[in-house]
Design an enzyme around this catalytic site. Sequence first.
Site, short mmCIF file in Angstrom:
data_model
loop_
_atom_site.label_atom_id
_atom_site.label_comp_id
_atom_site.label_asym_id
_atom_site.label_seq_id
_atom_site.Cartn_x
_atom_site.Cartn_y
_atom_site.Cartn_z
N GLN A 98 4.01 -25.99 7.22
CA GLN A 98 2.95 -25.67 6.19
C GLN A 98 3.22 -24.72 5.18
O GLN A 98 2.95 -24.86 4.11
CB GLN A 98 1.38 -25.16 6.83
CG GLN A 98 0.36 -25.39 6.16
CD GLN A 98 -0.20 -26.80 6.13
OE1 GLN A 98 -0.41 -27.26 7.22
NE2 GLN A 98 -0.47 -27.44 4.97
N LYS A 113 -1.98 -22.43 10.57
CA LYS A 113 -2.30 -23.57 11.43
C LYS A 113 -3.44 -23.04 12.39
O LYS A 113 -2.95 -21.92 13.13
CB LYS A 113 -1.41 -24.55 11.65
CG LYS A 113 -1.81 -25.95 11.91
CD LYS A 113 -1.53 -26.69 10.76
CE LYS A 113 -2.23 -28.15 10.62
NZ LYS A 113 -1.96 -28.94 9.58
N ASP A 153 -7.43 -31.21 10.33
CA ASP A 153 -6.24 -31.98 10.68
C ASP A 153 -6.70 -32.99 11.65
O ASP A 153 -7.91 -33.24 11.57
CB ASP A 153 -5.05 -30.99 11.38
CG ASP A 153 -3.80 -31.63 11.41
OD1 ASP A 153 -3.29 -31.45 10.22
OD2 ASP A 153 -3.39 -31.95 12.46
N THR A 196 -4.22 -36.92 0.64
CA THR A 196 -2.92 -37.08 1.60
C THR A 196 -2.47 -38.38 1.67
O THR A 196 -1.23 -38.53 1.23
CB THR A 196 -3.10 -36.62 3.01
OG1 THR A 196 -3.97 -35.31 3.19
CG2 THR A 196 -1.73 -36.31 3.86
N1 GLU Z 1 -3.74 -30.71 7.71
C1 GLU Z 1 -3.39 -30.96 6.36
C2 GLU Z 1 -1.85 -30.56 6.18
O1 GLU Z 1 -1.09 -30.89 7.48
C3 GLU Z 1 -4.05 -30.28 5.48
C4 GLU Z 1 -4.21 -28.72 5.33
C5 GLU Z 1 -5.13 -27.92 4.24
O2 GLU Z 1 -5.84 -28.80 3.65
O3 GLU Z 1 -5.23 -26.76 4.30
O4 GLU Z 1 -1.39 -30.46 5.33
#
Ligand code: GLU
Length: 455
Positions: A98, A113, A153, A196
């Site tokens: 991330q 995360k 997520d 996404t």
């Molecule tokens: N879970 C998503 C990722 O893996 C989005 C995370 C978010 O929007 O903060 O990027």
Amino acid sequence: MVLPNEPEFKQAYNELVSALEDSTLFSQSPEYKKVIPVVSIPERIIQFRVTWENDKGEIEVNNGFRVQFNSALGPYKGGLRFHPTVNLSILKFLGFEQIFKNALTGLSMGGGKGGSDFNPKGRSDNEIRRFCTAFMRQLARYIGADTDVPAGDIGVGGREVGYMFGAYKQMQNNWSGILTGKGLTWGGSLIRPEATGYGLVYYVEKMIEKATNGKETFKGKKVAISGSGNVAQYAALKVIELGGIVVSLSDSKGAIISESGITPDQIAEIGSAKLKHKSLHEIISASVFTQGGKASVEYIEGARPWVHVGQVDVALPSATQNEVSGDEAKALIQNGCKFIAEGSNMGSTKEAIDVFEESRSKDVWYAPGKASNAGGVAVSGLEMAQNSQRVQWTTEEVDSKLKTIMYECFDNCYETAVKYSADKNSEGLPSLLKGANIAGFIKVADAMFSQGDVF
Ligand code: GLU
């Protein structure tokens, strides 16, 4: 550097470090080497107990975590995963990815995360609400709009974000943008649910355009997709909108394959079933999956789609980590697949990545999730910007910003790959794996030097 015995985290670390080492970055700028041991340890990890009451009035207990990995570029930002496989290795790998993904969006976000080993499958809505409230009771004191902004997520969508937001607000007497992925009428951003999947397809549009000198598009291309959650659903809808044919989707129990293409109606049916945690197997007898009395999709129990899809042009792994093996990667390439881009985080095993990267000389092109799935967190960043200004942008505004971010992310990966390529003279497409890792790393490393985190 000795790494803790955390297999998924080690895999994510090795992917980054070998991409950096196998380039001219360290010979051009040796000081960057100093950043690796520092950036590889989270700034902070919070681990807590979550006790909650199930529908029988009994106590249940789960592990809760938040990995606040790196705040050089902005508040910690990244989703929460509720899944029985969640542990520190998984969350550290996700948090590590991330950091660099968020850097590639060009927005001001650090990396983090979190989540829990709570399994939402088979739980009632009341149980989910009680779990979310109990989880936030612990997490609330560690987050904030300028400190750490979690989101969804796997296992955490709009419903869970809503319950957690409500719990935070009640406890802290404070309405601020402490989570993204909020409801559209109360602070959420338009296009966030789609982001996404749409962003993934925008990124691949650029790959196709570049690789074919603008001669080809998604039109008429066969696209294999895995997963059936939010990423897979919206990627599939965007592929269909652009004239492509979606030949597969899947879940943890099996895959559906459709020669003629999965339809938007079928995707809508899957979308509502998944909200209720139903499997694909449970719903394929629904009328939208039959044509003239016959099944219009084939269901393959216990399988992932890759070796079953036949000839395809594009593969979009969009389920979870390590969902493409070396053998599956070989099968995809043998069946003509030219473009592979991850909607999931670390969707390909190391063996699969090696197969894809070695095939660049045969015009096969692979994009790692930290670049190709950055659209979700990018629109989370746009949600934070809208919350700060107390405004809501239109669908068109957000979608066009998302498109620009993904196109620029592609250009950045491509140009960085060319600039730092150690194998300039070898034939083949530039490595987007290296480009993504190097570009994300340099941005974070430079900020860490400026802030005295590394000297
Ligand atoms: N879970 C998503 C990722 O893996 C989005 C995370 C978010 O929007 O903060 O990027």
